[in-house]
Design an enzyme around this catalytic site. Structure first.
Site, short mmCIF file in Angstrom:
data_model
loop_
_atom_site.label_atom_id
_atom_site.label_comp_id
_atom_site.label_asym_id
_atom_site.label_seq_id
_atom_site.Cartn_x
_atom_site.Cartn_y
_atom_site.Cartn_z
N CYS A 329 -4.70 3.91 -8.21
CA CYS A 329 -5.79 3.04 -7.76
C CYS A 329 -5.30 1.82 -7.00
O CYS A 329 -6.09 0.93 -6.69
CB CYS A 329 -6.60 2.57 -8.97
SG CYS A 329 -7.35 3.93 -9.83
N ASP A 330 -4.02 1.75 -6.73
CA ASP A 330 -3.46 0.57 -6.08
C ASP A 330 -3.44 0.75 -4.57
O ASP A 330 -3.03 1.80 -4.08
CB ASP A 330 -2.04 0.36 -6.61
CG ASP A 330 -1.52 -1.02 -6.32
OD1 ASP A 330 -1.50 -1.40 -5.12
OD2 ASP A 330 -1.14 -1.72 -7.27
#
Ligand SMILES: *Cc1c(COP(=O)(O)O)cnc(C)c1O
Length: 377
Positions: A329-330
């Site tokens: 999710c980065d």
């Protein structure tokens, strides 16, 4: 996947396709072709006289890789007790292990000397003090700083000293009951600039002579790693690089010195192929995004430093330009941009070539995404 054969030999390609077709293994995983590794260890060092090769374990410390290598006449370069423990579990003799990290932890030094390792790099007085306490009498070599220009992964700022300081350090080590045997340097990883080695050898020779004048007869030159592999662009062959190094070496040094070489990337890099799969696609503004299950955190960290990988898909659709991103999710987890690929479907396999070095060894399980398993084929 017709372009594959521009990048990998036919027999490797067949092995990869067979493995994928027959195995129940779920992507992502890393396949390493043992035949390519074997070819590499047969080539490396062949064109440098009086040389010994020590594989830099950090490039890929998987136990199957180290076990495979340990059958051959090759040594190992390590930096930590973790690396040492794997070699120890394989029964690798201490005489085949050296450590070239100039700054070592006390714990590691302790374990390394207990194991019987005799060769250590250093580039500071503080390290000499540590070595003389934990590893008295050891053979030590000082790390010179040399140009890393043109290397895709420079290493020069963190370690190495200039000639005058190196000389002081050789004398200091001698006074502290160590055996100063030589010099080391590292031209930078993925170095396609042969000039770096000859410039480094000039510098090393100057230090050799200065040391001799001060009563220290050096016997070892450790030329580090840095041999390049093919990612997208072709690189100079190892054979060509070594012939040039060999010429430059023996114009400058006495015949009786010993040469150590510490390749990491070149041994395992292009033996490796990530088998990953497409987990999603999106269109954001005008950009096509392709999400795959190997990303910056769980295997492709070097993409952030500028290493560009070759991606292969089986699709016959029209080629499009893609931004390729990993599963986490980065927003840092973006592997490459403007990559031309025929559009794959979600679930299709994406092969990532030249992925054997500095991939899984750099990886974390950030966000819960597993580090791909390494499989020797
Ligand atoms: C990382 C490293 C190597 C290996 O470098 P490559 O560029 O992978 O060949 C060799 N020696 C030392 C001291 C290293 O730190």
């Amino acid at each position: 996947m017709e372009t594959a054969l521009e990048y990998i030999p036919q027999h490797t390609w067949s092995k990869i396709l067979n493995f994928i077709a027959r195995s129940d293994e779920v992507p992502p995983y890393l396949l390493l072709d043992r035949d390519i590794i074997k070819e590499k260890i047969e080539i490396i060092g062949k064109n440098i006289s009086n040389s010994k090769v020590f594989y830099a374990v950090k490039a890929n410390p998987d136990v199957s890789v180290l076990s495979y290598l340990s059958q051959y006449d090759i040594g190992f370069e390590i930096a930590s007790e973790g690396e040492l423990r794997i070699l120890s579990s394989l029964g690798v003799d201490a005489s085949k292990i050296i450590t070239s990290n100039p700054i070592k932890t006390l714990n590691f030094l302790n374990e390394a000397t207990n194991y019987g390792i005799k060769y250590y790099a250093y580039d500071s007085k503080a390290e000499v003090d540590k070595l003389s306490r934990y590893a008295p009498g050891s053979n030590v070599y000082v790390r010179l700083s040399v140009s890393n220009e043109g290397s895709e992964w420079p290493l020069s700022k963190k370690f190495g000293v200039e000639i005058d300081e190196a000389l002081e350090l050789l004398l200091y080590a001698k006074n502290k009951d160590l055996n100063p045997v030589g010099i080391t340097f590292h031209v930078g990883s993925q170095c396609n600039n042969v000039y770096n080695w000859s410039a480094a050898l000039d510098k090393a020779r100057e230090l050799f002579e200065m040391a001799k004048d001060r009563g220290i007869d050096l016997k070892l030159l450790n030329i580090g790693g840095g041999y390049p592999i093919r990612y997208l662009k072709k690189v100079t062959d190892i054979e060509v690089i070594e012939k040039k190094i060999n010429n430059a070496l023996w114009q400058r040094f006495p015949e009786d010195i010993e040469i150590f070489i510490e390749p990491g990337r070149a041994v395992v890099g292009d033996a490796g192929v990530f088998v990953s799969s497409v987990i999603g696609k999106a269109k954001r503004d005008d950009e096509n995004w392709l999400y795959i299950d190997v990303g910056v955190f769980n295997g492709l960290m070097e993409s952030v430093g500028g290493i560009k990988y070759k991606f292969l898909v089986g699709s016959r659709n029209e080629p499009k330009k893609w931004t390729i991103a990993g599963p986490s999710c980065d927003s840092f987890d973006v592997i490459d941009k403007e990559v031309e690929l025929a559009e794959p479907e979600v679930g299709n396999i994406v092969l990532i070539l030249s992925a054997g070095a500095y991939t899984v060894s750099y990886a974390s399980e950030f966000n819960g995404f597993a580090i791909p398993k390494t499989i020797l084929i």
